[in-house]
Enzyme design. Structure first.
Site, mmCIF file in Angstrom:
data_model
loop_
_atom_site.group_PDB
_atom_site.id
_atom_site.type_symbol
_atom_site.label_atom_id
_atom_site.label_comp_id
_atom_site.label_asym_id
_atom_site.label_seq_id
_atom_site.Cartn_x
_atom_site.Cartn_y
_atom_site.Cartn_z
ATOM 1 N N ASP A 44 39.494 29.861 43.417
ATOM 2 C CA ASP A 44 39.407 28.234 43.788
ATOM 3 C C ASP A 44 39.117 28.392 44.617
ATOM 4 O OD1 ASP A 44 42.061 28.424 41.594
ATOM 5 O OD2 ASP A 44 40.543 27.681 40.195
ATOM 6 N N HIS A 151 49.355 32.310 35.269
ATOM 7 C CA HIS A 151 48.301 33.328 34.495
ATOM 8 C C HIS A 151 48.925 34.905 34.293
ATOM 9 C CE1 HIS A 151 46.035 31.409 38.177
ATOM 10 N NE2 HIS A 151 45.497 30.878 37.649
ATOM 11 N N ASP A 331 46.486 39.325 36.045
ATOM 12 C CA ASP A 331 46.235 38.547 34.496
ATOM 13 C C ASP A 331 45.100 39.346 33.639
ATOM 14 O OD1 ASP A 331 43.642 38.326 36.081
ATOM 15 O OD2 ASP A 331 44.129 36.215 35.912
ATOM 16 N N ASP A 333 43.145 40.366 33.177
ATOM 17 C CA ASP A 333 40.992 40.733 33.067
ATOM 18 C C ASP A 333 39.656 40.559 33.427
ATOM 19 O OD1 ASP A 333 41.369 38.747 35.176
ATOM 20 O OD2 ASP A 333 40.581 36.851 33.764
ATOM 21 N N CYS A 334 40.430 41.461 34.740
ATOM 22 C CA CYS A 334 38.988 41.589 35.668
ATOM 23 C C CYS A 334 37.947 43.041 34.895
ATOM 24 C CB CYS A 334 40.067 43.265 36.439
ATOM 25 S SG CYS A 334 38.866 43.650 37.935
ATOM 26 N N SER A 377 36.612 37.622 41.543
ATOM 27 C CA SER A 377 35.165 38.209 41.442
ATOM 28 C C SER A 377 34.138 38.181 41.585
ATOM 29 C CB SER A 377 35.515 39.713 40.185
ATOM 30 O OG SER A 377 36.590 39.749 40.435
ATOM 31 N N MET A 426 39.144 44.757 46.941
ATOM 32 C CA MET A 426 37.996 46.101 46.910
ATOM 33 C C MET A 426 36.867 45.781 48.089
ATOM 34 S SD MET A 426 35.471 42.323 45.661
ATOM 35 C CE MET A 426 35.750 42.145 44.427
#
Length: 508
Positions: A44, A151, A331, A333-334, A377, A426
């Site tokens: 965000d 989340h 959460d 959803d990667c 991401s 990452m």
């Protein structure tokens, strides 16, 4: 209350282009300034921050307030406290101030002051599930999770289910613990606004029981409960839980809280006229400022197309593995977000030529992932590709130019994302790989492939090393260290991408 709201994917921040469109819509409709109210999550902050910078370039007066009201962590990480249900109270107060005609500067100053007296804590009897995915964490029957996020992230403490009175008392003890850096400081006589928020699956009866418990507990501690609101204000899909938000108040704050609003779900709405002016107008036509969509093929186009196709197929193969890793630290959803980017690139490849200029290709990909990938991401990859593209102009594609480009991209991610090597992100795969690639500046002609293979191996080793690292940035930083025993999903994705590049280039 709000003139505009911009939605992203499930548990993901919206792309900057959507945010910018909303800002320009309001500006075109006559707004003298625009306040962005953002919850404190990396994605965000990045996406709204990028849109704010773009809007200022369009001449719009934009300010951003970041809400961080989470009281869960006694010692918050570098990422800071999360933004939770206290955000809706800031929506209400800021909207009322705007309705009074206050300046943007005054509104920002006032809500920033109020934020110091807002705290939120959640508790749940179940996890939630992103549609089509497994639950975000495992919670045995009879257990409850304290301090979880919106989340689907697990909390900071697990205990046996107790009565509503006991649970609420434990929550307020945790929120007001003076030894915690996230403490909400309350004292006898403080006037409070209380919000009991349904996280998704509690019945009205259960919400009423919890609300009563909260009022009695606070009053027994000498607080004055001036206003109470209970309902579904900031949910977490089907999670069977609730969060408790407390806001210190005074006569001025209560006046703003009580101001009439046309928001249909706001409690105690007395009807009547709308608050503020209407901005329900079409967005002003605008130029995106992005790269020209005039792409010419070159000698390297077939090779770069093959590399992109291999990267996309690899990310799709890794989707569920990355989701599984992310369920342990975030959460879940990667894999989904990387798959969204891969599918968007595949669609793009069907209708576009791959330009011969690498910089032009990276610039086009930056816009694509910014729009289609979503979340932090998407913003980070877009930053990386945008920064890297400037070092590959004029058709340059030799090893040293690529090395300098990826180095610039990595530096942009570090600068804007706030994370660094060793923070369990990452970057723990990307930084070692970039260090290896930079050796290409002194590599004899023809040695670029060896440097790339070495970089891919360094990335794989770096991703594996995150098993033993404590998360200091991103959503995983909110998870207890003893639960983080698997590699970071973002780092694994970077390693998979580099490995796919090597495989594609090695094919005859």
């Amino acid at each position: 209350m709000l003139s505009a709201a911009v939605a992203g994917g499930v548990f993901a921040s919206p792309p900057p282009a959507s945010i910018l469109a909303a800002i320009l819509c309001l500006h075109g409709a006559g707004a003298s300034g625009v306040l962005l109210i953002v919850k404190n999550y990396t994605g965000d902050r990045l996406n709204f921050g990028l849109a704010a910078e773009q809007a200022r370039n369009h001449g719009v007066d934009v300010e951003m307030v970041v809400v961080a009201d989470d009281c869960a962590f006694t010692c918050p990480s570098k990422a800071g406290k999360r933004g939770l249900c206290g955000t809706i109270l800031i929506h209400k107060l800021a909207g009322a101030l705007a309705d009074e005609g206050c300046s943007l500067v005054h509104i920002v100053a006032k809500v920033t002051e109020v934020l110091q007296g807002i705290g939120t804590l959640g508790v749940s009897l179940s996890p939630c599930s992103v549609p089509g995915c497994r639950p975000s964490f495992e919670l045995p029957p009879g257990d409850m999770e304290l301090g979880l996020g919106i989340h689907g992230e697990p909390g900071v403490r697990r205990s046996k289910v107790a009565t509503a009175d006991e649970v609420v008392s434990a929550m307020i003890d945790h929120m007001t613990n003076a030894a915690s850096q996230s403490c909400l400081h309350l004292q006898t006589g403080d006037v409070l606004v209380v919000c009991v928020n349904n996280l998704g699956a509690l019945s009205r009866l259960e919400m009423a029981v919890v609300t009563r418990a909260a009022i009695l507990c606070l009053e027994n501690r000498g607080m004055v409960v001036a206003r109470v609101m209970a309902g579904s204000f900031m949910t977490s899909l089907e999670m069977a839980g609730m969060s408790l938000t407390l806001m210190r108040a005074n006569p001025e704050i209560l006046k703003l809280f009580d101001a009439k609003t046309s928001a249909p779900a706001w409690p105690n709405l007395s009807g009547g006229c709308a608050s503020g002016r209407s901005y329900l107008t079409a967005p002003t036509p605008m130029s995106t400022g992005g790269p020209q969509d005039v792409l010419l093929e070159g000698p390297q186009s077939p090779v770069m197309r093959k590399v992109l196709e291999r990267v996309c197929s690899t990310l799709l193969e890794y989707q569920e593995e990355l989701n599984a890793l992310d369920r342990a630290s975030g959460d879940g959803d990667c894999g989904n977000t990387h798959a969204q980017a891969a599918k968007a690139i595949q669609v793009w490849l069907q209708s576009h030529v791959v330009p011969g200029c690498p910089g032009q290709l990276l610039s086009a990909l930056a816009g694509l992932v910014q729009e289609k990938m979503g979340g932090s991401s998407g913003a980070l990859y877009s930053l990386f590709l945008t920064a890297a593209s400037g070092h590959l102009t004029g058709g340059r594609s030799h090893a040293a130019a690529w090395a300098n480009a990826v180095h610039a991209g990595m530096q942009a991610m570090r600068r804007y994302g706030g994370a660094d090597l060793g923070d369990r992100t990452m970057l723990d795969a990307l930084c070692p790989a970039v260090d290896e690639l930079m050796k290409a500046n002194s590599t004899p002609p023809g040695g670029g492939m060896a440097a790339l293979k070495a970089a891919a191996q360094r990335a794989a080793d770096g991703a594996e090393s995150t098993r033993s690292l404590a998360a200091k940035a991103g959503r995983a930083s909110y998870i207890a260290a003893e639960r983080l025993t698997l590699p970071d999903p973002g780092a694994k994705a970077v390693a998979a991408i580099l490995s796919a590049v090597v495989e594609a280039l090695e094919e005859p």
